[in-house]
Design a protein around this motif. Structure first.
Motif, PDB file in Angstrom:
ATOM      1  N   SER A 208      19.794  36.955  71.559  1.00 57.32           N
ATOM      2  CA  SER A 208      21.342  36.532  71.726  1.00 57.32           C
ATOM      3  C   SER A 208      21.884  37.883  71.959  1.00 57.32           C
ATOM      4  O   SER A 208      23.033  37.941  72.726  1.00 57.32           O
ATOM      5  N   GLY A 209      21.406  39.128  71.157  1.00 57.48           N
ATOM      6  CA  GLY A 209      22.128  40.343  71.477  1.00 57.48           C
ATOM      7  C   GLY A 209      21.982  40.933  72.841  1.00 57.48           C
ATOM      8  O   GLY A 209      23.054  41.304  73.379  1.00 57.48           O
ATOM      9  N   PHE A 210      20.984  40.557  73.645  1.00 55.88           N
ATOM     10  CA  PHE A 210      20.883  41.069  74.890  1.00 55.88           C
ATOM     11  C   PHE A 210      21.977  40.408  75.919  1.00 55.88           C
ATOM     12  O   PHE A 210      22.517  41.062  76.809  1.00 55.88           O
ATOM     13  N   PHE A 211      22.097  38.862  75.813  1.00 58.91           N
ATOM     14  CA  PHE A 211      23.166  38.234  76.590  1.00 58.91           C
ATOM     15  C   PHE A 211      24.429  38.659  75.942  1.00 58.91           C
ATOM     16  O   PHE A 211      25.451  38.703  77.093  1.00 58.91           O
ATOM     17  N   HIS A 212      24.713  38.804  74.785  1.00 56.32           N
ATOM     18  CA  HIS A 212      26.139  39.296  74.559  1.00 56.32           C
ATOM     19  C   HIS A 212      26.187  40.780  75.088  1.00 56.32           C
ATOM     20  O   HIS A 212      27.505  41.077  75.531  1.00 56.32           O
ATOM     21  N   THR A 213      25.275  41.540  75.378  1.00 54.57           N
ATOM     22  CA  THR A 213      25.540  43.118  75.945  1.00 54.57           C
ATOM     23  C   THR A 213      26.050  42.593  77.327  1.00 54.57           C
ATOM     24  O   THR A 213      26.866  43.290  78.023  1.00 54.57           O
ATOM     25  N   HIS A 214      25.415  41.596  78.223  1.00 56.81           N
ATOM     26  CA  HIS A 214      25.803  41.403  79.572  1.00 56.81           C
ATOM     27  C   HIS A 214      27.248  40.875  79.431  1.00 56.81           C
ATOM     28  O   HIS A 214      28.170  41.218  80.315  1.00 56.81           O
ATOM     29  N   VAL A 215      27.841  40.099  78.595  1.00 55.26           N
ATOM     30  CA  VAL A 215      29.089  39.678  78.487  1.00 55.26           C
ATOM     31  C   VAL A 215      30.210  40.699  78.249  1.00 55.26           C
ATOM     32  O   VAL A 215      31.107  41.009  78.884  1.00 55.26           O
ATOM     33  N   LEU A 216      29.674  41.762  77.195  1.00 53.64           N
ATOM     34  CA  LEU A 216      30.588  42.807  76.930  1.00 53.64           C
ATOM     35  C   LEU A 216      30.641  43.652  77.991  1.00 53.64           C
ATOM     36  O   LEU A 216      31.974  44.204  78.422  1.00 53.64           O
ATOM     37  N   MET A 217      29.874  43.941  78.820  1.00 53.96           N
ATOM     38  CA  MET A 217      29.645  44.643  80.138  1.00 53.96           C
ATOM     39  C   MET A 217      30.785  44.124  81.035  1.00 53.96           C
ATOM     40  O   MET A 217      31.741  44.647  81.818  1.00 53.96           O
ATOM     41  N   SER A 218      30.388  42.701  81.215  1.00 48.57           N
ATOM     42  CA  SER A 218      31.538  42.003  82.345  1.00 48.57           C
ATOM     43  C   SER A 218      32.735  41.977  81.741  1.00 48.57           C
ATOM     44  O   SER A 218      33.833  42.224  82.531  1.00 48.57           O
ATOM     45  N   ALA A 219      33.106  41.952  80.311  1.00 47.77           N
ATOM     46  CA  ALA A 219      34.483  41.912  79.888  1.00 47.77           C
ATOM     47  C   ALA A 219      34.890  43.399  80.152  1.00 47.77           C
ATOM     48  O   ALA A 219      36.341  43.641  79.473  1.00 47.77           O
ATOM     49  N   GLY A 220      34.479  44.528  80.391  1.00 46.25           N
ATOM     50  CA  GLY A 220      34.892  45.773  80.517  1.00 46.25           C
ATOM     51  C   GLY A 220      34.803  46.895  79.259  1.00 46.25           C
ATOM     52  O   GLY A 220      35.326  47.733  79.216  1.00 46.25           O
ATOM     53  N   SER A 221      33.753  46.530  78.466  1.00 50.53           N
ATOM     54  CA  SER A 221      33.494  47.259  77.443  1.00 50.53           C
ATOM     55  C   SER A 221      32.105  47.949  77.305  1.00 50.53           C
ATOM     56  O   SER A 221      31.103  47.414  76.496  1.00 50.53           O
ATOM     57  N   PRO A 222      31.858  48.779  78.074  1.00 52.65           N
ATOM     58  CA  PRO A 222      30.234  49.298  77.986  1.00 52.65           C
ATOM     59  C   PRO A 222      29.898  49.966  76.776  1.00 52.65           C
ATOM     60  O   PRO A 222      28.792  49.854  76.355  1.00 52.65           O
ATOM     61  N   THR A 223      30.869  50.493  75.977  1.00 49.82           N
ATOM     62  CA  THR A 223      30.576  51.102  74.753  1.00 49.82           C
ATOM     63  C   THR A 223      29.879  50.097  73.773  1.00 49.82           C
ATOM     64  O   THR A 223      28.973  50.397  73.162  1.00 49.82           O
ATOM     65  N   GLN A 224      30.769  48.970  73.785  1.00 51.90           N
ATOM     66  CA  GLN A 224      30.346  48.081  72.712  1.00 51.90           C
ATOM     67  C   GLN A 224      28.930  47.199  73.138  1.00 51.90           C
ATOM     68  O   GLN A 224      28.268  46.843  72.259  1.00 51.90           O
ATOM     69  N   ALA A 225      29.003  47.353  74.408  1.00 49.41           N
ATOM     70  CA  ALA A 225      27.668  46.587  74.977  1.00 49.41           C
ATOM     71  C   ALA A 225      26.495  47.376  74.696  1.00 49.41           C
ATOM     72  O   ALA A 225      25.514  46.905  74.340  1.00 49.41           O
ATOM     73  N   LEU A 226      26.782  48.845  74.769  1.00 49.87           N
ATOM     74  CA  LEU A 226      25.374  49.722  74.440  1.00 49.87           C
ATOM     75  C   LEU A 226      25.206  49.520  73.210  1.00 49.87           C
ATOM     76  O   LEU A 226      24.137  49.460  72.679  1.00 49.87           O
ATOM     77  N   ALA A 227      26.216  49.560  72.212  1.00 50.96           N
ATOM     78  CA  ALA A 227      25.952  49.294  70.662  1.00 50.96           C
ATOM     79  C   ALA A 227      25.451  47.914  70.490  1.00 50.96           C
ATOM     80  O   ALA A 227      24.584  47.958  69.601  1.00 50.96           O
ATOM     81  N   GLN A 228      25.566  46.868  70.824  1.00 55.31           N
ATOM     82  CA  GLN A 228      24.976  45.576  70.839  1.00 55.31           C
ATOM     83  C   GLN A 228      23.302  45.585  71.318  1.00 55.31           C
ATOM     84  O   GLN A 228      22.720  45.374  70.736  1.00 55.31           O
ATOM     85  N   ALA A 229      23.319  46.209  72.472  1.00 58.69           N
ATOM     86  CA  ALA A 229      21.918  46.550  72.846  1.00 58.69           C
ATOM     87  C   ALA A 229      21.082  47.233  72.022  1.00 58.69           C
ATOM     88  O   ALA A 229      19.724  46.823  71.670  1.00 58.69           O
ATOM     89  N   ALA A 230      21.662  48.348  71.432  1.00 56.02           N
ATOM     90  CA  ALA A 230      20.916  49.127  70.507  1.00 56.02           C
ATOM     91  C   ALA A 230      20.593  48.529  69.238  1.00 56.02           C
ATOM     92  O   ALA A 230      19.506  48.285  68.536  1.00 56.02           O
ATOM     93  N   ALA A 231      21.403  47.596  68.669  1.00 57.05           N
ATOM     94  CA  ALA A 231      21.221  46.801  67.520  1.00 57.05           C
ATOM     95  C   ALA A 231      20.084  45.733  67.705  1.00 57.05           C
ATOM     96  O   ALA A 231      19.270  45.623  66.990  1.00 57.05           O
ATOM     97  N   ALA A 232      20.411  45.245  68.984  1.00 56.20           N
ATOM     98  CA  ALA A 232      18.990  44.267  69.093  1.00 56.20           C
ATOM     99  C   ALA A 232      17.749  44.974  69.312  1.00 56.20           C
ATOM    100  O   ALA A 232      16.735  44.178  68.623  1.00 56.20           O
ATOM    101  N   ALA A 233      17.685  45.916  70.030  1.00 57.58           N
ATOM    102  CA  ALA A 233      16.474  46.799  70.245  1.00 57.58           C
ATOM    103  C   ALA A 233      15.943  47.324  68.750  1.00 57.58           C
ATOM    104  O   ALA A 233      14.765  46.809  68.537  1.00 57.58           O
ATOM    105  N   ASN A 234      16.913  47.609  67.900  1.00 61.13           N
ATOM    106  CA  ASN A 234      16.380  47.921  66.572  1.00 61.13           C
ATOM    107  C   ASN A 234      15.807  46.540  65.899  1.00 61.13           C
ATOM    108  O   ASN A 234      14.700  46.717  64.901  1.00 61.13           O
ATOM    109  N   THR A 235      16.390  45.614  65.928  1.00 61.30           N
ATOM    110  CA  THR A 235      16.040  44.412  65.193  1.00 61.30           C
ATOM    111  C   THR A 235      14.423  43.927  65.912  1.00 61.30           C
ATOM    112  O   THR A 235      13.597  43.433  65.202  1.00 61.30           O
ATOM    113  N   LEU A 236      14.445  44.031  67.089  1.00 60.81           N
ATOM    114  CA  LEU A 236      13.144  43.863  67.666  1.00 60.81           C
ATOM    115  C   LEU A 236      11.978  44.740  67.381  1.00 60.81           C
ATOM    116  O   LEU A 236      10.836  44.266  67.585  1.00 60.81           O
ATOM    117  N   GLN A 237      12.230  45.944  67.200  1.00 59.42           N
ATOM    118  CA  GLN A 237      11.113  46.899  66.963  1.00 59.42           C
ATOM    119  C   GLN A 237       9.885  46.648  66.003  1.00 59.42           C
ATOM    120  O   GLN A 237       8.756  46.951  66.280  1.00 59.42           O
TER     121      GLN A 237
END
Length: 412
Positions: A208-237
Motif C-alpha cells: 500500500s505504501g508503494f502505491f501511495h508513493t506513486h500517487v504522491l509523486m503524481s500529485a507533485g510531492s516527491p519529498t512526501q513520496a520518498l518518505a512514504q517509500a522509506a517507511a514502507a521499505a522499513n516495514t518490509l525489512q
C-alpha cells in the motif's frame, strides 16, 4: 469541387505514399478505400473531403491529417476517448456506488477462482496499456469483489480481500495516475489501504505504501513520496522471507530513486549519488529474484535496466541514459507499457543530443507503436515532441514528428 485544392491534396497524398514506399493498392487496403478512388484523389480528379477517409489515410501513412489537407485537423484517439468516457462509472465505483445498479444487487454466483482470473486480466490490460478496455471493466469488477467479500467470512473473505487489493493495485491506481486523475488514484489507494488494514499483513501494508508513493509523486510531492517509500521499505525489512517481499523491496528502491530525481530540495550531486545507491540496491535484489511478476508488477534485471535509462534521463544525464539503454532488452518483459516507457525515455534523452534528433523521433514512434494509449497520455513525451518541433530535422523525421504531434493532441 475546388480543382486547385483537389490537386494540392492529391500531390501531398502521392508524395507521402511514395515516401513510405507504398503502392496504391497497399494504401487503399490499409485505409479501406478503393484503388480507383485513391487514384482519382492523387490525380486531383476527386476532392478528399470526408474526415473518415482523411483520418484513415493519415493513420495508414503515419502522418498528421494536416499533412494531407494543409489545414489544422482535430486529433481523434478513440481508445483514449473510451478510457475517459469510462471514468464517471469508475468514479462512482470508487465512491462505493454502481452506475445503473439495482438496489438488491447480489454477490456474483461464481467461484473465487473466476474472480481471480478477472483480476489477473485487469492487471494484464494495465501492463498492455489497453486503458479503454480496462477502465470500462473496472467498475463491475470492483463492485463484484466488494459484494463477494461482504457476503463471505473466514478464509474465503481473507482471499477476497487480497483480490480486492490486487484489483486496486496497480490496475486501478496506476491507470488513473497515467490518465491524469491523481485525485481518483488517491481514492483508489485509500480504498485499498482500508482493505489491507483488515488483512493485518505487514507485506501488504508495504505494498500500500508503494502505491501511495506513486500517487504522491503524481500529485507533485516527491519529498512526501520518498518518505512514504522509506517507511514502507522499513516495514518490509523484517519480513523479507515472505513470498514476493524481496521483489517489492526492489520496487520500493526504484520508486525511491524516481522520487529523488524529482525532489529539487536535494543538491544535484547528492541527488545523483542517492539515486545510484537505490539503483544498486535494486540491482542486487533483482539478481536474487530474477524476472518476477509478483504483486502484478515487473521486477527483475530488465526493469532495473529500464529504470537506469529513465532515471538518468530525469537527472539530465542524457548521454549516460543512452549508453545505459544499449544493454537493455525490454522485449523480455511481457509488458508493452514498460517496453514503451523504455523507448520513450530513450527518445527523451536522444532529443537534446546534437545530431541525434532523428533517432529521438524514431524512438518515440517505436514507443507509440507498442503502447499508443500510454504514450499519448505521457506529459514528458509531449514536452519532448514540442521541443523537437522547433528543431531542424530531415524531411522524413519532420513528417513523422508532425504525425506524432497530431496524435497526442499538440497544435501544429
Amino acid at each position: 469541387m475546388d480543382e486547385e485544392q483537389a490537386r494540392r491534396i492529391g500531390e501531398r497524398l502521392r508524395s507521402a505514399r511514395r515516401q513510405r514506399g507504398m503502392s496504391l493498392r497497399n494504401l487503399a487496403g490499409l485505409a479501406g478505400v478503393s484503388v480507383g478512388h485513391l487514384s482519382m484523389v492523387e490525380n486531383g480528379q476527386r476532392l478528399l473531403d470526408r474526415s473518415s477517409h482523411i483520418i484513415a489515410l493519415a493513420e495508414a501513412l503515419h502522418i498528421a491529417p494536416s499533412e494531407l489537407t494543409g489545414q489544422p485537423f482535430a486529433p481523434v484517439d478513440p481508445h483514449a476517448t473510451a478510457a475517459h468516457e469510462a471514468i464517471p462509472a469508475l468514479r462512482l465505483a470508487l465512491m462505493g456506488f454502481a452506475m445503473n445498479a439495482s438496489p438488491d444487487r447480489r454477490p456474483p454466483e461464481v467461484p473465487t477462482s473466476v474472480l481471480a482470473e478477472r483480476v489477473q486480466k485487469a492487471n494484464r490490460l494495465y501492463h498492455a496499456a489497453e486503458y479503454g478496455t480496462l477502465a470500462a471493466g473496472l467498475p463491475a469488477l470492483l463492485a463484484d469483489l466488494h459484494l463477494a467479500a461482504e457476503a463471505a467470512d473466514g478464509l474465503a473473505r481473507h482471499e477476497l480481500l487480497k483480490l480486492l487489493a490486487d484489483a486496486y493495485h496497480p490496475a486501478c491506481t496506476l491507470l488513473l495516475k497515467n490518465l491524469g486523475y491523481t485525485d481518483l488514484a488517491f481514492i483508489a489507494v485509500t480504498r485499498a489501504s482500508e482493505v489491507i488494514a483488515e488483512l493485518d499483513d505487514p507485506v501488504y501494508s508495504a505494498l500500500s505504501g508503494f502505491f501511495h508513493t506513486h500517487v504522491l509523486m503524481s500529485a507533485g510531492s516527491p519529498t512526501q513520496a520518498l518518505a512514504q517509500a522509506a517507511a514502507a521499505a522499513n516495514t518490509l525489512q523484517a519480513h523479507l522471507a515472505s513470498p514476493g517481499a524481496p521483489a517489492l523491496l526492489g520496487e520500493l528502491h526504484l520508486i525511491s530513486a524516481t522520487s529523488l530525481t524529482q525532489d529539487r530540495q536535494w543538491a544535484g550531486n547528492t541527488r545523483a549519488e542517492e539515486v545510484r545507491g537505490h539503483l544498486a540496491e535494486a540491482a542486487n535484489l533483482a539478481g536474487r529474484t530474477g524476472e518476477t511478476r509478483a504483486w502484478h508488477l515487473n521486477f527483475g534485471p530488465t526493469n532495473v535496466g529500464i529504470h537506469q535509462v529513465s532515471l538518468n534521463t530525469d537527472l539530465g544525464l542524457h548521454g549516460e541514459a543512452v549508453t545505459a539503454g544499449d544493454g537493455v532488452h525490454p522485449e523480455a518483459l511481457e509488458a508493452p507499457g514498460r517496453q514503451a516507457a523504455f523507448h520513450a525515455d530513450l527518445g527523451r534523452s536522444l532529443a537534446p543530443l546534437r545530431g541525434r534528433e532523428a533517432e529521438a523521433v524514431a524512438a518515440l514512434l517505436t514507443a507509440e507503436q507498442i503502447a499508443p494509449q500510454r504514450i499519448h497520455a505521457n506529459a514528458p513525451v509531449r514536452n519532448t515532441v514540442e521541443i523537437l518541433t522547433d528543431r531542424q530535422l530531415p524531411a522524413h523525421a519532420a513528417r513523422d514528428l508532425r504525425g506524432l504531434a497530431h496524435r497526442i493532441g499538440l497544435p501544429l
